[in-house]
Design an enzyme around this catalytic site. Structure first.
Site, PDB file in Angstrom:
ATOM      1  N   GLU A   1      79.158 -40.024  67.481  1.00  0.00           N
ATOM      2  CA  GLU A   1      78.869 -41.399  67.074  1.00  0.00           C
ATOM      3  C   GLU A   1      77.971 -41.427  65.841  1.00  0.00           C
ATOM      4  O   GLU A   1      78.173 -42.232  64.936  1.00  0.00           O
ATOM      5  CB  GLU A   1      78.199 -42.176  68.213  1.00  0.00           C
ATOM      6  CG  GLU A   1      77.975 -43.633  67.859  1.00  0.00           C
ATOM      7  CD  GLU A   1      77.213 -44.410  68.921  1.00  0.00           C
ATOM      8  OE1 GLU A   1      76.477 -45.346  68.556  1.00  0.00           O
ATOM      9  OE2 GLU A   1      77.369 -44.084  70.120  1.00  0.00           O
TER      10      GLU A   1
ATOM     11  N   SER B   1      77.699 -35.739  77.216  1.00  0.00           N
ATOM     12  CA  SER B   1      77.645 -37.202  77.244  1.00  0.00           C
ATOM     13  C   SER B   1      76.212 -37.657  77.022  1.00  0.00           C
ATOM     14  O   SER B   1      75.350 -37.459  77.876  1.00  0.00           O
ATOM     15  CB  SER B   1      78.172 -37.725  78.581  1.00  0.00           C
ATOM     16  OG  SER B   1      77.842 -39.080  78.756  1.00  0.00           O
TER      17      SER B   1
ATOM     18  N   ASN C   1      74.865 -40.704  76.986  1.00  0.00           N
ATOM     19  CA  ASN C   1      74.345 -41.716  77.915  1.00  0.00           C
ATOM     20  C   ASN C   1      74.073 -41.120  79.288  1.00  0.00           C
ATOM     21  O   ASN C   1      73.143 -41.523  79.975  1.00  0.00           O
ATOM     22  CB  ASN C   1      75.282 -42.923  77.983  1.00  0.00           C
ATOM     23  CG  ASN C   1      76.533 -42.674  78.789  1.00  0.00           C
ATOM     24  OD1 ASN C   1      76.525 -42.809  80.012  1.00  0.00           O
ATOM     25  ND2 ASN C   1      77.615 -42.305  78.135  1.00  0.00           N
TER      26      ASN C   1
END
Length: 324
Positions: free
Chosen positions: A140, A237, A239
């Protein structure tokens, strides 16, 4: 002392499971998975996907079984097959290359990530230098920093980075953040930047997405009453890893596992109340799998702890709406 085996002659110990809600899939992940499935339905297999569509091996392997092929870069994709871009977003150079090759491409970037991309473009067009709060190497962050030319953004990972920053024009700055960061840690970094650079521009609405915030609030709520917290999610990941950190900062030991088979049963020794949650890219079937595994060793009672209700739905890209 190890938790007793299912065939133990002793009675199963009791266990209370505090199940966090919200947990698991968010609207952006739901949409991204649907995008790949609809692309396969529309174009037929194989459909190529640049990077993991979301950070979860169970999801990736499920989509592979349906006809998706995951690759690292576009140069691994043949010219005559469609390609999907992952939910994390891509640098502008990627769709540019796809267009140059006349490829059919479908952008599964989460709309909340796209919102950050638009903010970055706006600040760049206004001549501001942009500080990107995030983790180096995360897709991201790479995608967001790739929305503008090299040198237009500086990555800030910690409060120390914010304290040690010496920009050329301190009165002409803006900041944006990765959507999956720790809410509390990010607040500390933003406070440092705002103290040092009072004129810094920020987003009108915070960049950390609703799902990240809700899942962190939910894990705080279960960590307060649990002896241990288990987070289901992938090691890559962001999060999911933040949920472990949030639990530990709340004073409760936590562990990240991908599936029930990965659980170290000795780690649960002495626990009478445990919390369970799942990262935004982890499907509910993995939560059920873990609870079923716990019930083979414990007389387990599940208690749902709800801290927020979510009803967000994102539409699929226009190119797929004829099969949606």
């Amino acid at each position: 002392m190890m938790a007793p085996r299912p065939d133990s002659a002793t009675q199963k110990p009791t266990l209370t499971i505090l199940l966090a809600n919200p947990r698991g899939f968010c609207a952006g992940v739901d949409r991204a998975i649907k995008v790949v499935e609809l692309a396969i339905e529309k174009y037929g297999a194989p459909v190529y996907v640049r990077h993991e569509i979301v950070h979860n091996r169970y999801v990736v392997e499920s989509l592979e079984a349906k006809g998706a092929i995951f690759v690292d870069e576009l140069d691994a994709v043949p010219d005559d097959v469609p390609v999907v871009f992952s939910a994390h977003g891509v640098p502008k150079s990627v769709p540019q290359e796809a267009r140059r090759r006349s490829m059919i491409y479908v952008d599964a970037t989460c709309p909340l990530v796209s919102k950050v991309h638009r903010e970055v473009e706006y600040h760049f067009s206004a001549g501001r230098h942009i500080l990107m709060i995030g983790h180096a190497g995360h897709p991201e962050v790479i995608g967001t920093m790739g929305q503008v030319e090299d040198g237009a953004m500086t990555l800030i990972e910690t409060v120390e980075d914010a304290e040690n920053l010496h920009p050329a024009d301190p009165d002409n700055l803006a900041f944006a953040t990765q959507t999956t960061l720790s809410v509390d840690d990010t607040a500390d970094i933003v406070a440092t930047l705002q103290r040092r650079f009072p004129n810094i521009a920020g987003p009108k609405k915070e960049d950390i997405c609703y799902a990240t915030t809700n899942r962190q609030d939910a894990v705080k709520a279960i960590a307060a009453d649990a002896d241990r917290v288990i987070v289901i999610g992938a090691p890559n990941s962001s999060n999911s890893r933040r949920l472990v950190e949030v639990s530990e900062k709340a004073g409760c030991r936590a562990i990240l596992i991908q599936r029930a088979a990965d659980l170290d049963w000795d780690w649960l020794s002495g626990a009478r109340t445990i919390g369970i949650t799942a990262g935004a890219s982890a499907p509910e079937i993995l939560v059920t799998e873990l609870i079923d595994a716990l019930k083979t060793r414990y007389d387990a009672r599940v208690e749902l702890r709800m801290t927020a209700e979510e009803d967000v739905i994102f539409k699929v890209p226009p190119i797929l709406r004829d099969v949606a």
